[in-house]
Design a protein around this motif. Structure first.
Motif, PDB file in Angstrom:
ATOM      1  N   GLY A   1      -2.353   4.847   1.267  1.00 57.37           N
ATOM      2  CA  GLY A   1      -0.995   4.410   1.568  1.00 57.37           C
ATOM      3  C   GLY A   1       0.014   5.503   1.235  1.00 57.37           C
ATOM      4  O   GLY A   1      -0.340   6.562   0.717  1.00 57.37           O
ATOM      5  N   ASP A   2       1.267   5.217   1.536  1.00 54.97           N
ATOM      6  CA  ASP A   2       2.292   6.248   1.334  1.00 54.97           C
ATOM      7  C   ASP A   2       2.681   6.389  -0.138  1.00 54.97           C
ATOM      8  O   ASP A   2       3.030   7.481  -0.586  1.00 54.97           O
ATOM      9  CB  ASP A   2       3.528   5.987   2.202  1.00 54.97           C
ATOM     10  CG  ASP A   2       4.027   4.566   2.096  1.00 54.97           C
ATOM     11  OD1 ASP A   2       3.208   3.643   1.924  1.00 54.97           O
ATOM     12  OD2 ASP A   2       5.243   4.353   2.199  1.00 54.97           O
ATOM     13  N   GLY A   3       2.605   5.302  -0.895  1.00 54.11           N
ATOM     14  CA  GLY A   3       2.831   5.460  -2.328  1.00 54.11           C
ATOM     15  C   GLY A   3       1.712   6.311  -2.901  1.00 54.11           C
ATOM     16  O   GLY A   3       1.935   7.250  -3.667  1.00 54.11           O
TER      17      GLY A   3
ATOM     18  N   SER B   1       5.469   9.559 -10.018  1.00 54.69           N
ATOM     19  CA  SER B   1       4.214   9.221 -10.712  1.00 54.69           C
ATOM     20  C   SER B   1       4.551   8.935 -12.162  1.00 54.69           C
ATOM     21  O   SER B   1       5.667   9.191 -12.615  1.00 54.69           O
ATOM     22  CB  SER B   1       3.222  10.383 -10.662  1.00 54.69           C
ATOM     23  OG  SER B   1       3.674  11.443 -11.504  1.00 54.69           O
ATOM     24  N   GLU B   2       3.577   8.447 -12.889  1.00 51.97           N
ATOM     25  CA  GLU B   2       3.787   8.218 -14.307  1.00 51.97           C
ATOM     26  C   GLU B   2       3.827   9.532 -15.074  1.00 51.97           C
ATOM     27  O   GLU B   2       4.451   9.624 -16.125  1.00 51.97           O
ATOM     28  CB  GLU B   2       2.698   7.311 -14.876  1.00 51.97           C
ATOM     29  CG  GLU B   2       2.759   5.876 -14.372  1.00 51.97           C
ATOM     30  CD  GLU B   2       2.013   5.681 -13.078  1.00 51.97           C
ATOM     31  OE1 GLU B   2       1.589   6.701 -12.477  1.00 51.97           O
ATOM     32  OE2 GLU B   2       1.845   4.521 -12.650  1.00 51.97           O
ATOM     33  N   VAL B   3       3.128  10.536 -14.554  1.00 52.92           N
ATOM     34  CA  VAL B   3       3.179  11.852 -15.197  1.00 52.92           C
ATOM     35  C   VAL B   3       4.609  12.379 -15.116  1.00 52.92           C
ATOM     36  O   VAL B   3       5.178  12.851 -16.105  1.00 52.92           O
ATOM     37  CB  VAL B   3       2.186  12.825 -14.541  1.00 52.92           C
ATOM     38  CG1 VAL B   3       2.395  14.239 -15.064  1.00 52.92           C
ATOM     39  CG2 VAL B   3       0.744  12.376 -14.791  1.00 52.92           C
TER      40      VAL B   3
ATOM     41  N   TYR C   1       5.831   0.519  -1.196  1.00 50.30           N
ATOM     42  CA  TYR C   1       4.644   0.165  -1.975  1.00 50.30           C
ATOM     43  C   TYR C   1       4.323  -1.285  -1.645  1.00 50.30           C
ATOM     44  O   TYR C   1       4.916  -2.194  -2.219  1.00 50.30           O
ATOM     45  CB  TYR C   1       4.922   0.285  -3.468  1.00 50.30           C
ATOM     46  CG  TYR C   1       5.115   1.695  -3.954  1.00 50.30           C
ATOM     47  CD1 TYR C   1       6.331   2.344  -3.775  1.00 50.30           C
ATOM     48  CD2 TYR C   1       4.100   2.369  -4.591  1.00 50.30           C
ATOM     49  CE1 TYR C   1       6.507   3.649  -4.221  1.00 50.30           C
ATOM     50  CE2 TYR C   1       4.268   3.670  -5.041  1.00 50.30           C
ATOM     51  CZ  TYR C   1       5.472   4.302  -4.853  1.00 50.30           C
ATOM     52  OH  TYR C   1       5.641   5.578  -5.290  1.00 50.30           O
ATOM     53  N   GLY C   2       3.391  -1.496  -0.727  1.00 48.57           N
ATOM     54  CA  GLY C   2       3.091  -2.866  -0.314  1.00 48.57           C
ATOM     55  C   GLY C   2       2.493  -3.680  -1.449  1.00 48.57           C
ATOM     56  O   GLY C   2       3.001  -4.746  -1.821  1.00 48.57           O
ATOM     57  N   MET C   3       1.443  -3.172  -2.008  1.00 48.29           N
ATOM     58  CA  MET C   3       0.661  -3.995  -2.932  1.00 48.29           C
ATOM     59  C   MET C   3       1.449  -4.468  -4.142  1.00 48.29           C
ATOM     60  O   MET C   3       1.238  -5.569  -4.643  1.00 48.29           O
ATOM     61  CB  MET C   3      -0.560  -3.221  -3.416  1.00 48.29           C
ATOM     62  CG  MET C   3      -1.489  -4.089  -4.243  1.00 48.29           C
ATOM     63  SD  MET C   3      -2.848  -3.140  -4.895  1.00 48.29           S
ATOM     64  CE  MET C   3      -4.223  -4.212  -4.506  1.00 48.29           C
TER      65      MET C   3
ATOM     66  N   HIS D   1      -0.186  -3.921   9.817  1.00 51.33           N
ATOM     67  CA  HIS D   1      -0.930  -2.974  10.645  1.00 51.33           C
ATOM     68  C   HIS D   1      -2.091  -2.293   9.935  1.00 51.33           C
ATOM     69  O   HIS D   1      -2.825  -1.543  10.560  1.00 51.33           O
ATOM     70  CB  HIS D   1       0.025  -1.931  11.223  1.00 51.33           C
ATOM     71  CG  HIS D   1       0.828  -2.457  12.366  1.00 51.33           C
ATOM     72  ND1 HIS D   1       1.284  -1.669  13.397  1.00 51.33           N
ATOM     73  CD2 HIS D   1       1.255  -3.711  12.667  1.00 51.33           C
ATOM     74  CE1 HIS D   1       1.980  -2.403  14.251  1.00 51.33           C
ATOM     75  NE2 HIS D   1       1.976  -3.641  13.826  1.00 51.33           N
ATOM     76  N   HIS D   2      -2.227  -2.530   8.644  1.00 50.05           N
ATOM     77  CA  HIS D   2      -3.437  -2.027   7.986  1.00 50.05           C
ATOM     78  C   HIS D   2      -4.669  -2.491   8.764  1.00 50.05           C
ATOM     79  O   HIS D   2      -5.647  -1.761   8.903  1.00 50.05           O
ATOM     80  CB  HIS D   2      -3.542  -2.563   6.553  1.00 50.05           C
ATOM     81  CG  HIS D   2      -2.943  -1.660   5.519  1.00 50.05           C
ATOM     82  ND1 HIS D   2      -3.320  -0.352   5.374  1.00 50.05           N
ATOM     83  CD2 HIS D   2      -2.016  -1.890   4.547  1.00 50.05           C
ATOM     84  CE1 HIS D   2      -2.644   0.189   4.354  1.00 50.05           C
ATOM     85  NE2 HIS D   2      -1.835  -0.720   3.847  1.00 50.05           N
ATOM     86  N   GLY D   3      -4.599  -3.725   9.252  1.00 48.06           N
ATOM     87  CA  GLY D   3      -5.739  -4.280   9.986  1.00 48.06           C
ATOM     88  C   GLY D   3      -6.069  -3.450  11.214  1.00 48.06           C
ATOM     89  O   GLY D   3      -7.251  -3.221  11.525  1.00 48.06           O
TER      90      GLY D   3
END
Ligand SMILES: Cc1ncc(C[n+]2csc(CCOP(=O)(O)OP(=O)(O)O)c2C)c(N)n1
Ligand SMILES: Cc1ncc(C[n+]2csc(CCOP(=O)(O)OP(=O)(O)O)c2C)c(N)n1
Ligand code: SF4
Ligand code: SF4
Ligand code: SF4
Ligand code: SF4
Ligand code: SF4
Ligand code: SF4
Ligand SMILES: [Mg+2]
Ligand SMILES: [Mg+2]
Lengths: 80, 259, 358, 183, 358, 259, 80, 183
Positions: B102-104, E62-64, B134-136, B32-34
């Motif tokens: 994104g959410d991440g 996070s990394e922090v 985390y999609g990517m 759905h990013h598209g």
């Protein structure tokens, strides 16, 4: 197909869509989105390896553009 | 389809938005990013903002924003888009400035930046795509991951006793004084897509009218990392996801003078 | 210009404030930062002065946010500055790497203090490696300027903006608590720009031109390799064109002190004393730590008997000295981590090296 | 000629102000000067101190380990700086708050001035004790000319308090004359 | 042990996973991290395995946050590890400086990728400076281990924990995308502890003893100077006791390659080829990048005609090579930033240096 | 006072709490950090936790926590105390773990860490001392600085159009599922001090009963950087500060089983 | 003082406090805190430069410990 | 002896699985082996590839610029890898999806195997096309012994799918016999 063409001739379609064969990723989202059930998944595989969607029942198309709005890859153009 | 038919219909009622570059996207099938990209481009077109816009891309599947949206774009470090956007907006208050995250990006590493941008009433617009993972990077647990959801780093399912609860950013940000607009939308049905567009328009308007910070959270899909067919992914959004993350407008400032 | 007039123009200020005056003179109208001792005079000065000249001061919620505000304003084509100290500079490392990768100019001031960790607020040169080798990932470089007086806090601030713009790269001023907190008179020389400030690459909305972007991601094929070589050529150019140093009584010197910033400042007194006693001491004071005056050092190394490296740490620039010369056997080191060497100590060391009794 | 001085006292006693004034005066006399204040985390309302170096040559260290002179305005500062003063150096103490008996060292040129008392009773403002001490220090050491100090007062006193300049001049003078009378 | 038995024990795994196996073997029961390519196999492995053996896997926001979770668990006296890549490691710099300042052990893995900035995910050795010179403030150091095979990903993970505990200091494993993502057979040798894991300094509640604390702030008098010298002595001890390197066909070599990690790995093939042609090539492969095998290098420099430094960057270890030897004129450099050199390229270079036609 | 009088009263009804080290503090005259420290020590004594406690000090005027509270203490980087505490608690779930943080520390640089600790329901206790400024570094603007308040970096007064609004952390954190207890107290009157003690006790209990994250926000003073006499500083707390930051309990979990 | 002493003798005090002279920072917070108004700021300056608070009216003290609870520097001990 | 191969196709075709199998077989035969998969941000459901190097000596680079062999399961992969294959190298293409006419290069030892068709029609599962191709590749190059491949199947197939091992053996065998018949 012939049947479909006939049917189309009977109740004239109000719109038309075009699906970009190469861009389609065969996600199928447009299929249930179309209120007129005009779209089906095809068999032919594009360069991306996807069996793209096809405009299977043009005769019922109202040109409502719901399919286009639903396509995440903006593969569909609609005319009326 | 006959050639005759082709000729009959001459009015294009749906075409690619002008601000959406005419290239194939890298997104997975049914992602759905598209859709969110397209809504963004349509809204830029709607307000005629293409040439006055500076976008800020996040790090995530949407990092290539600049390949798709035909506007000037800066790439922010992971999570820092609201800070980069702040730097842009303070330098150029006359430009329309948005982030796409994104959410991440927004709800994990970028928590502080988005909260303080909102709290400052930074006059920017945030599009926030929540796909509960985390999609990517291959589908790890995100702060928005649902309880019980299995991801590549929650192989036994998210457990609130260990990992806490899926965080509700639209609600959280709505509590801040500087936030002018906060809404959660989805794009899993044609009706939802229409509503999402309205929300994005509202968010744009807030910035145009200098009302402060605006955010639209999209409940999105990640068929690849959810291990689902795109249609099933949509069903998940319509079902458990929107149950936990209710759609709606959480804050909408009415007057320009906001204190 | 007669002496009276020159005296007239001298102003008495803190080093930290002189940086601000220099930055504003160089056209900097944007400052973002987060409080940390011993550099708070900088945000305090900027918050009082920038609003009065149409500029923008904004305090960020953290140093991580700060460096990203900087990134955004730099991408908008504006001259922009931040300042911090050790812990805060550490938090900026990711952003600095992004800025170097995205080729964005900005001036970052480190008024350094003691480390590691929370350390303390005593003056120190412990951040040499971080500044000069660049603490972020990916192996970028940036010009690093080391003022040793309030005058230089002012003038190097102006230079830093020009270098940043010339190379589209962050530039750092590495001061310390002493040179930041002390006041002394300095002359407010006018800013004479040495580079054009036109920034056609800036993100200003794509009216009348194709869209453009500022980014550091290069995924396709070997684009990132090509990009790295491009950056490397920039760094080579810095090494060719930007080396700056002070030759302090090196003429005929047999002992060459190598020191920067406050350590160099203190060394000057010791060298004066030694010279009076007939000890042939001098100093090579790097003003740019990157690019390092390595060629100059090698020249001097040939002529002297001893290279006495003095640092307010346990030996960092020392490694650059070694890498620059093959006369390793001439190198001596005097380290004062998180403390200033006194003129007496340095003088004593010079006497020892010159074979005089103490 | 190079000289230096550490000035120290409670916060609020005006230590940094007299350090600044001395420095600016030196600058106006065309000399090199550095001024270095204590900074950072010490308790507010606690102690304040600064170091001033004056010279005809370029100055190296603005910080001094063993000062040639000290102006000490309170007890704790005496404890802290007394051992550091160079042999034969100058020490001005504020006798109103610091007990001269505690000095001990015989090698110093000590001047114990009741700065608070003079400020309060003679000058008319307790606030100016440090100014009194500065006058005494300058008389003692000749670090700068008194007149230069007077001339530079407007540079360290904000417009708002301009009207107190004459009072400050008085304070400096009182300090000077006390020092002259106790040479 | 016969060959068959040895073959039996070999397991076929990704380098990233082998690190986990090594860490767990060394008693690590706590892992915190944040996703980033190309090291995601590590958190994924740990999240699957640690809970089954009573360990704790926790993904940080996070990394922090990560490096501070690490700090807390290390302060509790437990063996703990994290992993990341370039941008994430940059965000840990402040925390690493605190840990070094507070003398806390932990293992930090950098499976590095291309930079600067977002860069790319191609393999790279661009983080050498960051790792070896330590990107945080204050001039601390840490042992940096550079595996060049899956076997070493396993064994150096175990070693890293021992070094961290021995010196109460963070230890880093600097891998790259290749050695992290590749699979090859390795032998699961048992973990043999070389240090005591008793940690009387750990914060476990002050029952039966006075309270104690873990901190890096040293404000009083010259405490921070004293502390810095103490740390410095630790680093000197590392230099005395922990240098590790591989001597690869250096015997009689006239050309010595100096390379680490994947660059060294590829060089081995080229050296094999060259040797077959009668070219006297060999390699000094630093396994510890800090402490750097500088003395060994100087020894070799005396004997060879050429030191060919090969790095997947534009020249970072090169500076340490220069600082270690006075034979600067023998040094040559082959750089491949963000790309692997091929055996063919290196072989070509060796032939050229040996005066052979290509 | 006569010697006779002295002898008459033999029962000590107020003495230094056992867990408060018997040294002079470095705080400025009238600084309420001292009161918060004492309450903390009293509560540790109350529950008999001294030997099972690990504290985490922040960076700010309270960094010297370990000089005052007679327990094991780790020093966290600025803002990261909740993350350090997480690392301690995960490693030693049987220990009592608290952080003590200022408003610059917790509400600025440490925003993300405290929000995610709360969201995870991390079983730790946070004492948060809000004095509307960065005390240690000389009185700069904090996210909690009041509108119009002049500080060394807001010399013209905090302006919401530029700097945003004073952030209300007790309220914000109360919205998170993982938070078991969130309250705001003050220590400007004897009655407030009593209430503050009650709140800290409650917060301790939450952790003891494994209910999740607990936080007590103290409205505190910074006479030095406010440029006020201590008594005037107290009046400011009683006046404009508690008007904007209302005292009260924002969340209190009742059952141990919290989902 | 004499008067106060008399008064104290009349209505016997119920408690007593001690103020640590060297630790007091003269913040004055204890002064209005005492419901019986027993505490005043003194004149004598301690090593920290502060004119410490003094227990000026012991005769009224109830030993309620409110002063102690209010002192940020924990200078006050209370007996009853 | 050192050899190497790049295997490439669509995601989901089982490319990584056959690369793993080949590697483990080589390991079992006591040889040095490295396996390197594509990783990272490529579109999921897009392409997949891996590189396997087999040798009797310690292996240097696990990544190969100019492979000695390629197994190509889809069209895009042919475009990508065709130019890279070393002169005289082996190329196995999946004729079911890749047009042999596109190969062009005459110096290669080409084997065009209708892997999908064989998998679907002979083996009985379209999923096993890659296994068929691996069988053909191994027959062609003798990279490992067929029997070792069979023996190693349990190491790459999870317990859950154990029952499909015989089917996989068949697929390998069909590929092998096709290759033998089209030598
Ligand atoms: C500092 C840093 N940490 C981690 C990463 C790796 N990384 C890249 S994208 C990403 C997460 C993306 O997830 P999300 O923001 O939810 O976007 P999505 O891909 O799901 O749209 C991460 C962790 C990074 N680039 N930088
Ligand atoms: C990374 C980093 N940034 C900045 C600082 C400097 N610093 C020390 S204390 C402090 C603020 C303290 O304010 P607050 O948390 O409100 O505590 P207070 O002193 O007011 O109690 C700051 C910014 C630091 N030590 N580390
Ligand atoms: S335009 Fe409407 S009717 Fe026509 S295909 Fe699309 S969705 Fe169906
Ligand atoms: S929604 Fe678009 S991409 Fe998906 S199947 Fe339909 S046309 Fe193809
Ligand atoms: S990985 Fe997920 S979020 Fe990313 S493009 Fe694919 S489906 Fe979309
Ligand atoms: S500076 Fe403010 S917060 Fe810090 S001790 Fe002094 S009064 Fe308290
Ligand atoms: S104990 Fe009560 S009555 Fe006595 S001095 Fe203290 S506050 Fe006053
Ligand atoms: S409250 Fe305490 S410190 Fe303040 S004046 Fe009273 S006794 Fe002294
Ligand atoms: Mg996501
Ligand atoms: Mg505060």
């Amino acid at each position: 197909m012939q049947e479909a063409a006939k049917k189309g001739a009977a109740a004239a379609p109000k719109g038309r869509i075009e699906i970009d064969f190469e861009r389609c990723k065969a996600c199928e989202l447009c299929v249930p989105a179309c209120p007129k059930n005009c779209i089906e998944m095809g068999r032919r595989i594009n360069a991306g390896g996807f069996a793209a969607a096809v405009f299977a029942r043009p005769e019922d198309c109202t040109g409502c553009a719901i399919c286009a709005e639903s396509c995440p890859d903006v593969c569909i153009e609609v005319w009326r | 389809m006959t050639d005759r038919g082709k000729d009959r219909f001459t009015k294009k009622v749906y075409a690619r938005p002008k601000s959406l570059v005419d290239v194939k996207s890298h997104f997975c099938p049914g992602c759905h990013h598209g859709i969110a990209h397209r809504i963004l481009a349509e809204t830029i077109d709607h307000f005629g903002l293409r040439e006055q816009t500076v976008g800020v891309a996040c790090v995530g599947c949407a990092v290539f924003l600049y390949d798709y949206i035909d506007v000037d774009v800066a790439e922010a470090p992971h999570g820092r888009a609201p800070a980069v956007a702040t730097g842009v907006k303070r330098a150029q208050p006359d430009k329309f400035v948005f982030t796409y995250q994104g959410d991440g990006d927004l709800a994990a590493i970028g928590t502080s930046e988005v909260i303080h941008a909102a709290n400052r009433g930074e006059n920017i617009t945030v599009l926030f795509v929540n796909n509960t993972t985390y999609g990517m990077t291959g589908g790890q647990m995100a702060p928005t991951t649902m309880l019980g959801q299995k991801t590549s780093t929650s192989p036994y399912g998210r457990d609130f006793r260990k990992d806490g609860y899926p965080i509700k950013m639209a609600e959280l940000l709505a509590t801040l004084e500087g936030t002018a607009y906060s809404a959660r939308v989805a794009t899993s049905t044609p009706a939802q897509i229409r509503k999402a567009k309205e929300a994005v328009k509202k968010a744009f308007e807030m910035q145009i009218k200098e009302m402060g910070f605006s955010i639209v959270e999209f409940l999105s899909t990640c068929p690849t990392n959810w291990g689902m067919k795109p249609l099933d992914a949509q069903k998940r959004v319509l079902g458990e996801m929107s149950e936990y993350f209710p759609l709606g407008v959480y804050k909408e400032r009415k007057q320009a003078d906001f204190l | 210009m007669n002496v009276a007039a020159r005296v007239e123009q001298r102003v008495f200020m803190k080093g930290n404030e002189a940086i601000c005056v220099g930055a504003i003179a160089a056209g900097c109208r944007f400052y973002y930062g987060y409080p940390i001792t011993p550099q708070n005079d900088i945000p305090e000065y900027m918050s009082a002065h920038l609003p009065t000249i149409g500029g923008t001061f904004l305090q960020a919620e953290s140093e991580v946010a700060t460096i990203n505000f900087i990134l955004g304003t730099s991408a908008s084509g504006k001259r922009v500055m931040t300042s911090s100290s050790g812990p805060g500079i550490s938090l900026m490392q990711e952003g600095l790497s992004y800025m170097a990768g995205s080729e964005l100019p900005a001036v970052v001031v480190n008024i350094s203090r003691s480390g590691p960790g929370l350390g303390g607020i005593a003056p120190s040169q412990g951040d040499y490696f971080q500044a000069v080798k660049c603490g972020g990932h990916g192996g970028y470089r940036m010009p690093v300027l080391a003022p040793h007086s309030v005058q230089e806090m002012y003038s190097l601030a102006m230079l830093a903006f020009d270098l940043a713009d010339k190379y589209r790269n962050p530039a750092m001023i590495l001061g310390d608590a002493i040179v930041g907190q002390m006041k002394e008179p300095f002359t407010q020389t006018p800013y004479v720009p040495t580079v054009s400030q036109e920034k056609p690459w800036a993100l200003t909305g794509c009216a009348g031109r194709p869209r453009q972007h500022v980014k550091s991601l290069y995924l396709k094929d070997n684009a990132i390799e090509v990009h790295n070589w491009k950056l490397h050529r920039k760094y080579l150019k810095m090494q060719e064109e930007e080396v700056r140093y002070e030759d302090y009584h090196l003429d005929g010197a047999k002992i060459a002190v190598v020191a920067f910033g406050t350590a160099a400042r203190v060394s000057k007194t010791a060298i004066q004393w030694a010279r009076r006693e007939g000890i042939a001491a001098g100093m090579l004071r790097p003003i740019t730590l990157f690019p390092f005056p390595g060629a100059q050092l090698e020249e001097i190394a040939k002529r002297v008997d001893v290279l006495l490296v003095i640092e307010m740490n346990t030996g960092q620039m020392l490694e650059d000295v070694k890498a620059s010369t093959t006369f390793h056997d001439k190198i001596r080191f005097l380290g004062k981590p998180c403390a200033m060497p006194t003129p007496e100590e340095i003088h004593g060391e010079l006497r020892k090296l010159a074979g005089r009794g103490r | 000629m190079t000289t230096d001085v550490i000035m120290a006292g409670f916060g609020g006693q005006g230590i940094l102000m007299i350090g600044n004034l001395l420095s600016i005066a030196a600058m106006e006399e065309g000399r090199h000067v550095t001024y270095f204040p204590a900074y950072g985390v010490e308790m507010r309302g606690g102690t304040a101190n600064c170091t001033v170096v004056l010279s005809d040559e370029e100055i190296g260290s603005p910080v001094v380990g063993r000062p040639r002179a000290c102006v000490v305005m309170n007890g704790p500062s005496l404890d802290r700086y007394l051992p550091a003063i160079r042999e034969g150096g100058d020490l001005v103490i504020n006798r109103s708050l610091v007990d001269p008996a505690k000095v001990g060292r015989k090698d110093l040129r000590l001047l114990a001035i009741p700065a608070n008392d003079i400020a309060r009773e003679v000058v008319g403002s307790q606030q100016l004790a440090s100014m009194v001490a500065l006058g005494a220090y300058v008389q003692r050491t000749g670090a700068v000319r008194m007149q230069t100090l007077f001339d530079c007062l407007p540079k360290v006193i904000s417009k708002k308090y301009e009207k107190f300049i004459p009072l400050n001049v008085n304070a400096l003078k009182e300090g000077e004359s006390f020092a002259r009378n106790h040479a």
